[in-house]
Motif scaffolding. Sequence first.
Motif, PDB file in Angstrom:
ATOM      1  N   PHE A  36     -27.284 -25.226 -36.706  1.00 47.19           N
ATOM      2  CA  PHE A  36     -26.835 -24.272 -35.686  1.00 47.19           C
ATOM      3  C   PHE A  36     -25.348 -24.065 -35.977  1.00 47.19           C
ATOM      4  N   VAL A  37     -24.972 -22.855 -36.367  1.00 42.35           N
ATOM      5  CA  VAL A  37     -23.627 -22.632 -36.885  1.00 42.35           C
ATOM      6  C   VAL A  37     -22.889 -21.534 -36.118  1.00 42.35           C
ATOM      7  N   LYS A  38     -21.617 -21.781 -35.882  1.00 41.68           N
ATOM      8  CA  LYS A  38     -20.742 -20.778 -35.276  1.00 41.68           C
ATOM      9  C   LYS A  38     -19.821 -20.230 -36.367  1.00 41.68           C
ATOM     10  N   PHE A  39     -19.960 -18.950 -36.666  1.00 44.86           N
ATOM     11  CA  PHE A  39     -19.068 -18.270 -37.599  1.00 44.86           C
ATOM     12  C   PHE A  39     -17.961 -17.630 -36.758  1.00 44.86           C
ATOM     13  N   TYR A  40     -16.718 -17.956 -37.040  1.00 42.14           N
ATOM     14  CA  TYR A  40     -15.641 -17.520 -36.147  1.00 42.14           C
ATOM     15  C   TYR A  40     -14.360 -17.168 -36.894  1.00 42.14           C
ATOM     16  N   ALA A  41     -13.413 -16.620 -36.129  1.00 45.27           N
ATOM     17  CA  ALA A  41     -12.056 -16.363 -36.614  1.00 45.27           C
ATOM     18  C   ALA A  41     -11.102 -16.998 -35.606  1.00 45.27           C
ATOM     19  N   PRO A  42     -10.088 -17.715 -36.054  1.00 41.55           N
ATOM     20  CA  PRO A  42      -9.186 -18.434 -35.148  1.00 41.55           C
ATOM     21  C   PRO A  42      -8.506 -17.540 -34.114  1.00 41.55           C
ATOM     22  N   TRP A  43      -8.260 -16.277 -34.453  1.00 45.36           N
ATOM     23  CA  TRP A  43      -7.555 -15.374 -33.533  1.00 45.36           C
ATOM     24  C   TRP A  43      -8.465 -14.749 -32.476  1.00 45.36           C
ATOM     25  N   CYS A  44      -9.770 -14.929 -32.622  1.00 47.11           N
ATOM     26  CA  CYS A  44     -10.750 -14.282 -31.740  1.00 47.11           C
ATOM     27  C   CYS A  44     -10.754 -14.918 -30.344  1.00 47.11           C
ATOM     28  N   GLY A  45     -10.538 -14.085 -29.318  1.00 44.10           N
ATOM     29  CA  GLY A  45     -10.504 -14.568 -27.945  1.00 44.10           C
ATOM     30  C   GLY A  45     -11.801 -15.205 -27.491  1.00 44.10           C
ATOM     31  N   HIS A  46     -12.926 -14.563 -27.809  1.00 42.53           N
ATOM     32  CA  HIS A  46     -14.236 -15.106 -27.414  1.00 42.53           C
ATOM     33  C   HIS A  46     -14.509 -16.428 -28.131  1.00 42.53           C
ATOM     34  N   CYS A  47     -13.999 -16.557 -29.357  1.00 39.93           N
ATOM     35  CA  CYS A  47     -14.172 -17.804 -30.111  1.00 39.93           C
ATOM     36  C   CYS A  47     -13.408 -18.935 -29.430  1.00 39.93           C
ATOM     37  N   LYS A  48     -12.189 -18.638 -28.984  1.00 30.80           N
ATOM     38  CA  LYS A  48     -11.372 -19.638 -28.295  1.00 30.80           C
ATOM     39  C   LYS A  48     -12.045 -20.079 -26.996  1.00 30.80           C
ATOM     40  N   LYS A  49     -12.654 -19.127 -26.303  1.00 31.18           N
ATOM     41  CA  LYS A  49     -13.339 -19.443 -25.045  1.00 31.18           C
ATOM     42  C   LYS A  49     -14.545 -20.341 -25.280  1.00 31.18           C
ATOM     43  N   LEU A  50     -15.257 -20.093 -26.385  1.00 29.38           N
ATOM     44  CA  LEU A  50     -16.471 -20.861 -26.695  1.00 29.38           C
ATOM     45  C   LEU A  50     -16.156 -22.244 -27.254  1.00 29.38           C
ATOM     46  N   LYS A  51     -14.996 -22.417 -27.851  1.00 23.30           N
ATOM     47  CA  LYS A  51     -14.657 -23.639 -28.593  1.00 23.30           C
ATOM     48  C   LYS A  51     -14.905 -24.946 -27.836  1.00 23.30           C
ATOM     49  N   PRO A  52     -14.447 -25.107 -26.579  1.00 19.63           N
ATOM     50  CA  PRO A  52     -14.671 -26.398 -25.904  1.00 19.63           C
ATOM     51  C   PRO A  52     -16.146 -26.784 -25.809  1.00 19.63           C
ATOM     52  N   ASP A  53     -17.000 -25.840 -25.432  1.00 22.87           N
ATOM     53  CA  ASP A  53     -18.434 -26.130 -25.323  1.00 22.87           C
ATOM     54  C   ASP A  53     -19.057 -26.369 -26.691  1.00 22.87           C
ATOM     55  N   TRP A  54     -18.600 -25.608 -27.690  1.00 18.76           N
ATOM     56  CA  TRP A  54     -19.161 -25.770 -29.040  1.00 18.76           C
ATOM     57  C   TRP A  54     -18.752 -27.124 -29.617  1.00 18.76           C
ATOM     58  N   ASP A  55     -17.502 -27.525 -29.414  1.00 19.61           N
ATOM     59  CA  ASP A  55     -17.041 -28.829 -29.899  1.00 19.61           C
ATOM     60  C   ASP A  55     -17.828 -29.951 -29.223  1.00 19.61           C
ATOM     61  N   LYS A  56     -18.117 -29.770 -27.948  1.00 18.46           N
ATOM     62  CA  LYS A  56     -18.916 -30.752 -27.217  1.00 18.46           C
ATOM     63  C   LYS A  56     -20.326 -30.847 -27.814  1.00 18.46           C
ATOM     64  N   LEU A  57     -20.866 -29.694 -28.222  1.00 23.90           N
ATOM     65  CA  LEU A  57     -22.197 -29.669 -28.842  1.00 23.90           C
ATOM     66  C   LEU A  57     -22.163 -30.368 -30.202  1.00 23.90           C
ATOM     67  N   ILE A  58     -21.099 -30.140 -30.961  1.00 27.77           N
ATOM     68  CA  ILE A  58     -20.948 -30.813 -32.251  1.00 27.77           C
ATOM     69  C   ILE A  58     -20.960 -32.331 -32.051  1.00 27.77           C
ATOM     70  N   ASP A  59     -20.223 -32.794 -31.051  1.00 32.26           N
ATOM     71  CA  ASP A  59     -20.174 -34.237 -30.771  1.00 32.26           C
ATOM     72  C   ASP A  59     -21.541 -34.782 -30.371  1.00 32.26           C
ATOM     73  N   ALA A  60     -22.303 -33.978 -29.616  1.00 28.29           N
ATOM     74  CA  ALA A  60     -23.610 -34.419 -29.131  1.00 28.29           C
ATOM     75  C   ALA A  60     -24.588 -34.649 -30.275  1.00 28.29           C
ATOM     76  N   PHE A  61     -24.419 -33.907 -31.371  1.00 34.33           N
ATOM     77  CA  PHE A  61     -25.344 -34.030 -32.498  1.00 34.33           C
ATOM     78  C   PHE A  61     -24.714 -34.733 -33.708  1.00 34.33           C
ATOM     79  N   ASP A  62     -23.540 -35.296 -33.513  1.00 34.04           N
ATOM     80  CA  ASP A  62     -22.866 -35.982 -34.609  1.00 34.04           C
ATOM     81  C   ASP A  62     -23.720 -37.143 -35.129  1.00 34.04           C
ATOM     82  N   GLY A  63     -23.938 -37.167 -36.434  1.00 33.74           N
ATOM     83  CA  GLY A  63     -24.723 -38.239 -37.040  1.00 33.74           C
ATOM     84  C   GLY A  63     -26.225 -38.049 -36.970  1.00 33.74           C
ATOM     85  N   HIS A  64     -26.685 -36.914 -36.440  1.00 33.12           N
ATOM     86  CA  HIS A  64     -28.131 -36.653 -36.333  1.00 33.12           C
ATOM     87  C   HIS A  64     -28.734 -36.541 -37.736  1.00 33.12           C
ATOM     88  N   LYS A  65     -29.903 -37.123 -37.913  1.00 30.03           N
ATOM     89  CA  LYS A  65     -30.519 -37.161 -39.241  1.00 30.03           C
ATOM     90  C   LYS A  65     -31.069 -35.821 -39.702  1.00 30.03           C
TER      91      LYS A  65
END
Length: 217
Positions: A36-65
């Motif tokens: 599940f991948v997020k393609f983004y640009a650092p300057w994008c406002g919607h990307c910045k808004k999504l980042k906290p939830d997306w980072d949380k999702l990354i942490d939730a699946f960290d190390g998944h086989k």
Amino acid sequence: MKFLTLTLAAAAAATANAGVLTSDNWEAETAGKTIFVKFYAPWCGHCKKLKPDWDKLIDAFDGHKTALIGDVDCTAEGKPLCEANGVQGFPTLKWGDPASLEAYEGARSYDALKKFADENLKPICSPSNIDLCDADKKAEIAKFTAMSDKDLDAAIEEQETKISDAETLFKDEVKTLQKTYEGLKEAQDNTIAEVKNSGLGLMKAVKTQKAKGSDEL
């Protein structure tokens, strides 16, 4: 104290790079996984808004086989991946087999993303997981495997052209509809203006006045 500081800095750097996908690590990080991948640009406002939830999702699946949540920066080392996956806007979310990602069109809250990931990021039928395929899919994979590289490239290009043509037709028709809408809206506004200028308001005022006169009598 210095050692502790360096350790914390290293941990922070590792966290910051978690889930970051580039052309160099794509195959190694995604091999054998449903992603599940997020393609983004650092300057994008919607990307910045999504980042906290997306980072949380990354942490939730960290190390998944068998599942991976990732980030691809389309302005940096991930640019070739964005081009290969037809990314045209930011953020674009895609999921599935790394070799054939599908667009995610669902809600983008953490709860919605987590629910989708839990339900869909499982091993799926693919050339690398052929034991999960039904008979029809196995036959299809066998057919494509037997094709020469040239014929396979031509077949892929043909199907991608169909998608491109469909997208172009849609955009062209929307433009046509927009012009039609604008023309009809202008005609409507002109008619309303002409009617009002023809004395409609005065007609109504006279009618009201007449009604008052009749009541007085």
